[in-house]
Motif scaffolding. Structure first.
Motif, PDB file in Angstrom:
ATOM      1  N   ASP A   1     -13.959  46.289  65.895  1.00  0.00           N
ATOM      2  CA  ASP A   1     -15.396  46.035  65.764  1.00  0.00           C
ATOM      3  C   ASP A   1     -16.202  47.017  66.614  1.00  0.00           C
ATOM      4  OD1 ASP A   1     -15.131  43.678  64.154  1.00  0.00           O
ATOM      5  OD2 ASP A   1     -14.554  42.585  65.970  1.00  0.00           O
ATOM      6  N   TYR A   2     -17.453  47.198  66.212  1.00  0.00           N
ATOM      7  CA  TYR A   2     -18.393  47.973  67.007  1.00  0.00           C
ATOM      8  C   TYR A   2     -19.206  47.013  67.861  1.00  0.00           C
ATOM      9  CZ  TYR A   2     -17.429  52.163  64.310  1.00  0.00           C
ATOM     10  OH  TYR A   2     -16.820  53.235  63.739  1.00  0.00           O
ATOM     11  N   ILE A   3     -19.279  47.293  69.143  1.00  0.00           N
ATOM     12  CA  ILE A   3     -20.029  46.466  70.082  1.00  0.00           C
ATOM     13  C   ILE A   3     -21.273  47.256  70.499  1.00  0.00           C
ATOM     14  CG2 ILE A   3     -19.972  45.301  72.322  1.00  0.00           C
ATOM     15  CD1 ILE A   3     -16.883  45.146  71.922  1.00  0.00           C
ATOM     16  N   ASP A   4     -22.443  46.632  70.355  1.00  0.00           N
ATOM     17  CA  ASP A   4     -23.713  47.265  70.705  1.00  0.00           C
ATOM     18  C   ASP A   4     -23.826  47.393  72.216  1.00  0.00           C
ATOM     19  OD1 ASP A   4     -26.313  48.277  70.338  1.00  0.00           O
ATOM     20  OD2 ASP A   4     -27.168  46.289  70.639  1.00  0.00           O
ATOM     21  N   ILE A   5     -24.134  48.600  72.695  1.00  0.00           N
ATOM     22  CA  ILE A   5     -24.403  48.842  74.112  1.00  0.00           C
ATOM     23  C   ILE A   5     -25.905  49.094  74.209  1.00  0.00           C
ATOM     24  CG2 ILE A   5     -23.939  50.318  76.092  1.00  0.00           C
ATOM     25  CD1 ILE A   5     -21.279  51.060  74.762  1.00  0.00           C
ATOM     26  N   PRO A   6     -26.652  48.162  74.777  1.00  0.00           N
ATOM     27  CA  PRO A   6     -28.114  48.258  74.743  1.00  0.00           C
ATOM     28  C   PRO A   6     -28.697  49.469  75.464  1.00  0.00           C
ATOM     29  CG  PRO A   6     -27.410  46.366  76.029  1.00  0.00           C
ATOM     30  CD  PRO A   6     -26.185  46.965  75.440  1.00  0.00           C
ATOM     31  N   SER A   7     -28.076  49.936  76.535  1.00  0.00           N
ATOM     32  CA  SER A   7     -28.637  51.077  77.256  1.00  0.00           C
ATOM     33  C   SER A   7     -27.506  51.944  77.808  1.00  0.00           C
ATOM     34  CB  SER A   7     -29.520  50.598  78.400  1.00  0.00           C
ATOM     35  OG  SER A   7     -30.034  51.702  79.098  1.00  0.00           O
ATOM     36  N   VAL A   8     -27.403  53.159  77.289  1.00  0.00           N
ATOM     37  CA  VAL A   8     -26.390  54.094  77.746  1.00  0.00           C
ATOM     38  C   VAL A   8     -26.973  55.028  78.801  1.00  0.00           C
ATOM     39  CG1 VAL A   8     -24.807  55.923  77.005  1.00  0.00           C
ATOM     40  CG2 VAL A   8     -25.326  54.040  75.472  1.00  0.00           C
ATOM     41  N   GLU A   9     -28.243  55.362  78.632  1.00  0.00           N
ATOM     42  CA  GLU A   9     -28.896  56.316  79.519  1.00  0.00           C
ATOM     43  C   GLU A   9     -30.388  55.990  79.580  1.00  0.00           C
ATOM     44  OE1 GLU A   9     -29.159  61.120  79.711  1.00  0.00           O
ATOM     45  OE2 GLU A   9     -29.414  60.210  77.760  1.00  0.00           O
ATOM     46  N   ILE A  10     -30.934  56.002  80.782  1.00  0.00           N
ATOM     47  CA  ILE A  10     -32.364  55.824  80.959  1.00  0.00           C
ATOM     48  C   ILE A  10     -33.003  57.208  80.905  1.00  0.00           C
ATOM     49  CG2 ILE A  10     -34.194  55.014  82.495  1.00  0.00           C
ATOM     50  CD1 ILE A  10     -32.417  52.794  81.351  1.00  0.00           C
ATOM     51  N   ARG A  11     -34.003  57.370  80.064  1.00  0.00           N
ATOM     52  CA  ARG A  11     -34.677  58.655  79.922  1.00  0.00           C
ATOM     53  C   ARG A  11     -36.068  58.564  80.532  1.00  0.00           C
ATOM     54  NH1 ARG A  11     -32.851  59.784  73.726  1.00  0.00           N
ATOM     55  NH2 ARG A  11     -30.681  60.151  74.197  1.00  0.00           N
ATOM     56  N   ASN A  12     -36.403  59.551  81.348  1.00  0.00           N
ATOM     57  CA  ASN A  12     -37.712  59.586  81.991  1.00  0.00           C
ATOM     58  C   ASN A  12     -38.227  61.015  81.962  1.00  0.00           C
ATOM     59  OD1 ASN A  12     -39.990  58.871  83.347  1.00  0.00           O
ATOM     60  ND2 ASN A  12     -39.026  58.775  85.346  1.00  0.00           N
ATOM     61  N   TYR A  13     -38.880  61.369  80.866  1.00  0.00           N
ATOM     62  CA  TYR A  13     -39.400  62.714  80.692  1.00  0.00           C
ATOM     63  C   TYR A  13     -40.840  62.799  81.171  1.00  0.00           C
ATOM     64  CZ  TYR A  13     -35.425  63.499  77.590  1.00  0.00           C
ATOM     65  OH  TYR A  13     -34.166  63.612  77.076  1.00  0.00           O
ATOM     66  N   PRO A  14     -41.213  63.897  81.845  1.00  0.00           N
ATOM     67  CA  PRO A  14     -42.625  64.085  82.204  1.00  0.00           C
ATOM     68  C   PRO A  14     -43.447  64.340  80.945  1.00  0.00           C
ATOM     69  CG  PRO A  14     -41.314  65.993  82.872  1.00  0.00           C
ATOM     70  CD  PRO A  14     -40.365  64.969  82.339  1.00  0.00           C
ATOM     71  N   SER A  15     -44.737  64.123  81.027  1.00  0.00           N
ATOM     72  CA  SER A  15     -45.594  64.219  79.847  1.00  0.00           C
ATOM     73  C   SER A  15     -45.577  65.602  79.210  1.00  0.00           C
ATOM     74  CB  SER A  15     -47.025  63.829  80.201  1.00  0.00           C
ATOM     75  OG  SER A  15     -47.529  64.709  81.188  1.00  0.00           O
ATOM     76  N   PHE A  16     -45.384  66.664  80.002  1.00  0.00           N
ATOM     77  CA  PHE A  16     -45.389  68.007  79.417  1.00  0.00           C
ATOM     78  C   PHE A  16     -44.107  68.331  78.660  1.00  0.00           C
ATOM     79  CE2 PHE A  16     -43.640  68.734  83.663  1.00  0.00           C
ATOM     80  CZ  PHE A  16     -42.539  69.521  83.394  1.00  0.00           C
ATOM     81  N   ALA A  17     -43.090  67.488  78.756  1.00  0.00           N
ATOM     82  CA  ALA A  17     -41.803  67.766  78.124  1.00  0.00           C
ATOM     83  C   ALA A  17     -41.782  67.432  76.634  1.00  0.00           C
ATOM     84  CB  ALA A  17     -40.684  67.022  78.843  1.00  0.00           C
ATOM     85  N   THR A  18     -42.928  67.051  76.070  1.00  0.00           N
ATOM     86  CA  THR A  18     -42.989  66.804  74.630  1.00  0.00           C
ATOM     87  C   THR A  18     -42.644  68.082  73.879  1.00  0.00           C
ATOM     88  OG1 THR A  18     -44.677  65.126  74.942  1.00  0.00           O
ATOM     89  CG2 THR A  18     -44.468  66.042  72.741  1.00  0.00           C
ATOM     90  N   TYR A  19     -43.120  69.209  74.386  1.00  0.00           N
ATOM     91  CA  TYR A  19     -42.820  70.515  73.803  1.00  0.00           C
ATOM     92  C   TYR A  19     -41.974  71.299  74.791  1.00  0.00           C
ATOM     93  CZ  TYR A  19     -46.559  69.223  70.666  1.00  0.00           C
ATOM     94  OH  TYR A  19     -47.326  68.549  69.763  1.00  0.00           O
ATOM     95  N   MET A  20     -40.909  71.890  74.311  1.00  0.00           N
ATOM     96  CA  MET A  20     -40.012  72.655  75.169  1.00  0.00           C
ATOM     97  C   MET A  20     -40.646  74.011  75.508  1.00  0.00           C
ATOM     98  SD  MET A  20     -37.610  70.577  75.658  1.00  0.00           S
ATOM     99  CE  MET A  20     -36.443  71.613  76.492  1.00  0.00           C
ATOM    100  N   PRO A  21     -40.102  74.681  76.545  1.00  0.00           N
ATOM    101  CA  PRO A  21     -40.652  75.988  76.898  1.00  0.00           C
ATOM    102  C   PRO A  21     -40.321  77.029  75.832  1.00  0.00           C
ATOM    103  CG  PRO A  21     -38.710  75.527  78.218  1.00  0.00           C
ATOM    104  CD  PRO A  21     -39.018  74.282  77.451  1.00  0.00           C
ATOM    105  N   ILE A  22     -41.205  77.985  75.685  1.00  0.00           N
ATOM    106  CA  ILE A  22     -40.956  79.112  74.788  1.00  0.00           C
ATOM    107  C   ILE A  22     -40.088  80.100  75.566  1.00  0.00           C
ATOM    108  CG2 ILE A  22     -42.027  81.009  73.511  1.00  0.00           C
ATOM    109  CD1 ILE A  22     -44.531  79.192  73.298  1.00  0.00           C
TER     110      ILE A  22
END
Length: 56
Positions: free
Chosen positions: A18-39
């Protein structure tokens, strides 16, 4: 803007039958400017009128 990037990554564990649901594998906390990656720097050097994305 788009959807929030700050939500936990979810996952599944397969125990052999069976597959068991893991509710949280990693907590992500990106700063607001990280919506777009650097050129990449080589692109900004090649095209001088190109402006780097905010925050990078």
């Amino acid at each position: 803007m788009g959807l929030s990037l700050n939500e936990p990554a979810k996952g599944y564990f397969f125990n052999g039958t069976d597959y068991i649901d893991i509710p949280s594998v990693e907590i992500r906390n990106y700063p607001s400017f990280a919506t777009y990656m650097p050129i990449p720097n080589n692109e900004t050097l090649r095209f001088p009128l190109l402006e780097q994305n905010a925050g990078w």
